[in-house]
Design a protein around this motif. Structure first.
Motif, mmCIF file in Angstrom:
data_model
loop_
_atom_site.group_PDB
_atom_site.id
_atom_site.type_symbol
_atom_site.label_atom_id
_atom_site.label_comp_id
_atom_site.label_asym_id
_atom_site.label_seq_id
_atom_site.Cartn_x
_atom_site.Cartn_y
_atom_site.Cartn_z
ATOM 1 N N LEU A 8 0.760 -1.239 0.215
ATOM 2 C CA LEU A 8 -0.075 -0.072 0.297
ATOM 3 C C LEU A 8 0.893 1.115 -0.162
ATOM 4 O O LEU A 8 0.704 2.463 -0.789
ATOM 5 C CB LEU A 8 -1.208 0.251 1.021
ATOM 6 C CG LEU A 8 -1.939 1.077 1.663
ATOM 7 C CD1 LEU A 8 -3.287 1.056 -0.287
ATOM 8 C CD2 LEU A 8 -2.377 0.811 2.258
ATOM 9 N N ILE A 9 1.624 1.369 0.597
ATOM 10 C CA ILE A 9 2.665 1.959 0.860
ATOM 11 C C ILE A 9 3.235 2.129 -0.623
ATOM 12 O O ILE A 9 3.469 4.221 -1.175
ATOM 13 C CB ILE A 9 3.840 2.419 1.986
ATOM 14 C CG1 ILE A 9 2.631 2.622 3.151
ATOM 15 C CG2 ILE A 9 4.993 3.460 1.115
ATOM 16 C CD1 ILE A 9 3.064 3.705 3.783
ATOM 17 N N GLU A 10 3.546 2.222 -1.037
ATOM 18 C CA GLU A 10 4.385 2.151 -2.842
ATOM 19 C C GLU A 10 3.579 1.876 -3.235
ATOM 20 O O GLU A 10 3.387 3.713 -4.426
ATOM 21 C CB GLU A 10 4.976 0.238 -3.322
ATOM 22 C CG GLU A 10 6.439 -0.498 -2.154
ATOM 23 C CD GLU A 10 6.998 -1.449 -2.616
ATOM 24 O OE1 GLU A 10 7.816 -1.864 -2.930
ATOM 25 O OE2 GLU A 10 5.663 -2.422 -3.052
ATOM 26 N N MET A 15 1.837 6.779 -7.232
ATOM 27 C CA MET A 15 -0.020 8.337 -7.156
ATOM 28 C C MET A 15 0.615 9.204 -6.870
ATOM 29 O O MET A 15 -0.162 10.588 -6.729
ATOM 30 C CB MET A 15 -0.806 7.220 -5.994
ATOM 31 C CG MET A 15 -1.205 5.854 -6.694
ATOM 32 S SD MET A 15 -2.656 5.284 -5.109
ATOM 33 C CE MET A 15 -3.989 6.886 -5.237
ATOM 34 N N SER A 16 1.455 9.265 -5.409
ATOM 35 C CA SER A 16 1.819 11.098 -4.669
ATOM 36 C C SER A 16 2.546 11.389 -6.088
ATOM 37 O O SER A 16 2.644 12.601 -6.866
ATOM 38 C CB SER A 16 2.682 10.630 -3.934
ATOM 39 O OG SER A 16 1.972 10.557 -2.770
ATOM 40 N N ALA A 19 0.677 12.438 -9.242
ATOM 41 C CA ALA A 19 -0.272 13.801 -9.041
ATOM 42 C C ALA A 19 0.579 15.112 -8.977
ATOM 43 O O ALA A 19 0.715 16.270 -9.701
ATOM 44 C CB ALA A 19 -0.560 13.748 -7.561
ATOM 45 N N ILE A 20 2.291 14.662 -8.023
ATOM 46 C CA ILE A 20 3.203 16.412 -8.811
ATOM 47 C C ILE A 20 2.847 16.530 -10.287
ATOM 48 O O ILE A 20 3.580 17.185 -10.051
ATOM 49 C CB ILE A 20 3.964 15.646 -7.904
ATOM 50 C CG1 ILE A 20 4.051 15.113 -6.657
ATOM 51 C CG2 ILE A 20 5.795 16.646 -8.333
ATOM 52 C CD1 ILE A 20 4.769 15.148 -5.024
ATOM 53 N N LEU A 21 3.468 15.194 -10.807
ATOM 54 C CA LEU A 21 4.181 16.131 -12.326
ATOM 55 C C LEU A 21 2.688 16.041 -13.046
ATOM 56 O O LEU A 21 2.715 16.794 -13.432
ATOM 57 C CB LEU A 21 3.965 14.493 -13.356
ATOM 58 C CG LEU A 21 5.451 13.528 -12.668
ATOM 59 C CD1 LEU A 21 6.081 11.883 -13.269
ATOM 60 C CD2 LEU A 21 6.827 14.323 -12.965
#
Length: 150
Positions: A8-10, A15-16, A19-21
């Motif tokens: 889940l952490i990976e 996803m983060s 989202a930043i890109l």
């Protein structure tokens, strides 16, 4: 047997990063879209200016408006209304058109309000055949009157 799936952490980290890109790319895409709309508006206003001049040569008067008059003119000058990319009016999304007679001569302005949606140009207050136009305006205009930059 050991499961080799993502934790889940990976997944949250991936996803983060995505989202930043996306947040970095979106503003540059928006600026490209605005540049395309500016180019489109400039070209279409040039086309409408030629249509108004053609109408004037055939009818010895400026059209009442740049949609129905030019579409229904004989000979037909344009086949359909050209929509202003920034116009928010859901019924009439065409470019603006205004005309004025000054010292017995007919003058017109065909305009797009630009990104801010407001009209920043105006007919000269001194009664001359000119239009005052702020240098920092995002309006796009075509006219047969003189343009005075503010």
């Amino acid at each position: 047997m050991k499961n080799r799936g993502f934790t889940l952490i990976e997944l949250l980290i991936v996803m983060s990063v995505v989202a930043i890109l996306v947040s970095i790319i979106t503003p540059s895409f928006r600026s490209f879209q605005q540049e395309a709309w500016i180019s489109k508006a400039e070209q279409e206003l040039g086309t409408l200016q030629l249509a108004v001049e053609s109408y004037y040569r055939h009818h010895d008067a400026l059209p009442a408006d740049i949609t129905t008059t030019l579409i229904n003119a004989s000979p037909k000058i344009i086949s359909a209304a050209l929509p202003d990319p920034w116009e928010t009016d859901t019924i009439n999304k065409t470019y603006g058109f205004t005309r004025q007679t000054i010292n017995g001569s007919d003058y017109y302005v065909i305009y797009s309000k630009g990104m801010n949606g407001g009209t920043e140009w105006s007919w000269a207050a001194d009664g001359s055949a000119s239009v005052t136009f702020p240098t920092n305006s995002d309006d796009i205009i075509k006219t047969n009157a003189a343009i005075q930059k503010e």
